[in-house]
Design a protein around this motif. Structure first.
Motif, PDB file in Angstrom:
ATOM      1  N   LYS A 297      72.907 -14.405  41.329  1.00 34.68           N
ATOM      2  CA  LYS A 297      74.003 -14.513  40.080  1.00 34.68           C
ATOM      3  C   LYS A 297      73.856 -16.165  40.285  1.00 34.68           C
ATOM      4  CE  LYS A 297      78.182 -12.580  40.035  1.00 34.68           C
ATOM      5  NZ  LYS A 297      79.510 -11.476  40.186  1.00 34.68           N
TER       6      LYS A 297
ATOM      7  N   LEU B 261      75.221 -19.218  40.404  1.00 32.92           N
ATOM      8  CA  LEU B 261      75.289 -19.814  41.130  1.00 32.92           C
ATOM      9  C   LEU B 261      75.842 -20.031  42.697  1.00 32.92           C
ATOM     10  CD1 LEU B 261      78.220 -21.599  41.200  1.00 32.92           C
ATOM     11  CD2 LEU B 261      79.983 -19.673  41.355  1.00 32.92           C
ATOM     12  N   GLU B 262      75.596 -18.187  42.743  1.00 33.35           N
ATOM     13  CA  GLU B 262      75.079 -18.096  44.036  1.00 33.35           C
ATOM     14  C   GLU B 262      73.303 -18.921  45.228  1.00 33.35           C
ATOM     15  OE1 GLU B 262      74.999 -14.896  47.127  1.00 33.35           O
ATOM     16  OE2 GLU B 262      74.225 -13.627  44.671  1.00 33.35           O
TER      17      GLU B 262
ATOM     18  N   GLY C 193      74.118 -22.224  45.429  1.00 34.21           N
ATOM     19  CA  GLY C 193      75.028 -22.466  46.725  1.00 34.21           C
ATOM     20  C   GLY C 193      73.689 -22.498  47.618  1.00 34.21           C
TER      21      GLY C 193
END
Length: 350
Positions: A2, A4-5, A8
């Motif tokens: 994903k 967002l991952e 991060g």
């Protein structure tokens, strides 16, 4: 992965690796990881050493050393989880820095030295673990222990009531003289002590043995002979390696244990060879970063696999991807269950 991952992971790789590791655990505990639990099908469900697993993809010891993220990890897709290593007394481990990324190689070198909160704190956390997921504990020895062999039994006695299996770790390269315990006489005595402690538990649990990838053929045969006679339930092959061939980047010569992609071929060959020396189930570890690599470990003789370093580069969502991909590979090749595939490609690795 994903978006967002991915963001991060990119941010975490810009800071000190050990600090990033701690932040990753914090993020999981804040609910920022997967929440769906283990992906499972009739093909993926399997039993290893008497433990019923929803899928054969496990978390290797070292990611959650102190059992601080059990609730989050239980939802992260793993078929089983191993925490630790735990030692009788808390210890800080080796001086920092002691964890190094080898990004070009998708690898890491660590020389942690069994840094952990000690068996009492870890036992307290394990006593409050979520019910359902299979959870094991990696047993270690204190660096300054007068009798390292006794330490393993001591930790098992303290923590055994709270876990589903325990692993005797005599293969970390970062505690002086620990690997010496892989010799025939020393290993026989150590395992006898651990099995005595196991027998004294109210509910005896399976005991695993984790070995190094750097054993010679004769040494591996000795370990297998001892394991076969000891009463243990499975072997984990393998821990990190001292080999440095073919590495890249500024940290390639750091001391410690190498994990990740460069270990895949070496550890898989050890797994295949070991599977010809024992009928014990073997859990394949070392360089698993895709469904195809998990499948190769299984076809080489592994009843299940574990991973850890790959998470640094692929993120926690890869666990679900690997499980689903493995299911597709098994279906493609006509296997009704993952157990039917175990050892089906062993000759490719011998």
């Amino acid at each position: 992965m994903k978006l967002l991952e991915q963001i991060g992971l990119t941010a975490l790789r810009r800071i000190d690796p050990e600090k990033a590791h701690g932040l990753a655990l914090d993020a999981l505990n804040l609910g920022l990881g997967p929440r769906g639990g283990a992906y499972t099908t009739a093909r993926l469900q399997t039993t290893v050493a008497g433990l019923d697993l929803p899928n054969p993809i496990g978390l290797a010891a070292g990611f959650d050393k102190n059992a601080t993220a059990l609730d989050a990890l239980a939802k992260s897709g793993f078929g089983f989880i191993e925490v630790g290593a735990a030692t009788p007394r808390p210890q800080p481990g080796n001086p920092k820095p002691r964890l190094f990324r080898l990004t070009q190689d998708k690898a890491a070198i660590n020389r942690f030295g069994f840094n952990n909160d000690g068996m009492d704190e870890i036992a307290d956390r394990l006593s409050r673990r979520p019910q359902g997921p299979i959870v094991g504990l990696n047993l270690g020895a204190n660096k300054d222990s007068a009798d390292k062999a006794v330490d393993f039994a001591t930790v098992l006695t303290r923590c055994g009531a709270f876990v589903d299996f325990a692993t005797v770790n005599v293969s970390s390269p970062n505690t002086e003289k620990l690997r010496d315990l892989q010799g025939r006489a020393a290993l026989s005595a150590l395992l006898a002590g651990v099995m005595e402690a196991r027998a004294a538990l109210a509910q005896p649990i399976p005991i695993f043995l984790k070995i190094a990838p750097d054993l010679t053929g004769d040494e591996l045969a000795e370990v297998a002979e001892v394991a076969n006679a000891s009463g243990i339930a499975a072997i984990i092959a393998t821990n990190t390696t001292l080999d440095r061939d073919g590495l890249h980047g500024p940290h390639k010569s750091e001391s410690g244990g190498l994990s990740g992609q460069p270990l895949f071929e070496k550890s898989t060959r050890v797994l295949a060879q070991l599977s010809t020396l024992t009928d014990l189930p073997i859990i394949g570890v070392g360089g698993v970063g895709s469904a195809e690599q998990a499948y190769q470990k299984i076809r080489a003789g592994g009843s299940a696999v574990q991973l850890y370093t790959a998470l640094v580069y692929g993120g926690i969502s890869m666990v679900d991807d690997i499980a689903r991909g493995l299911d597709e590979l098994l279906a493609r090749d006509g296997f009704a269950n993952v157990a039917d595939a175990v050892g089906s490609g062993r000759s490719d690795w011998l």
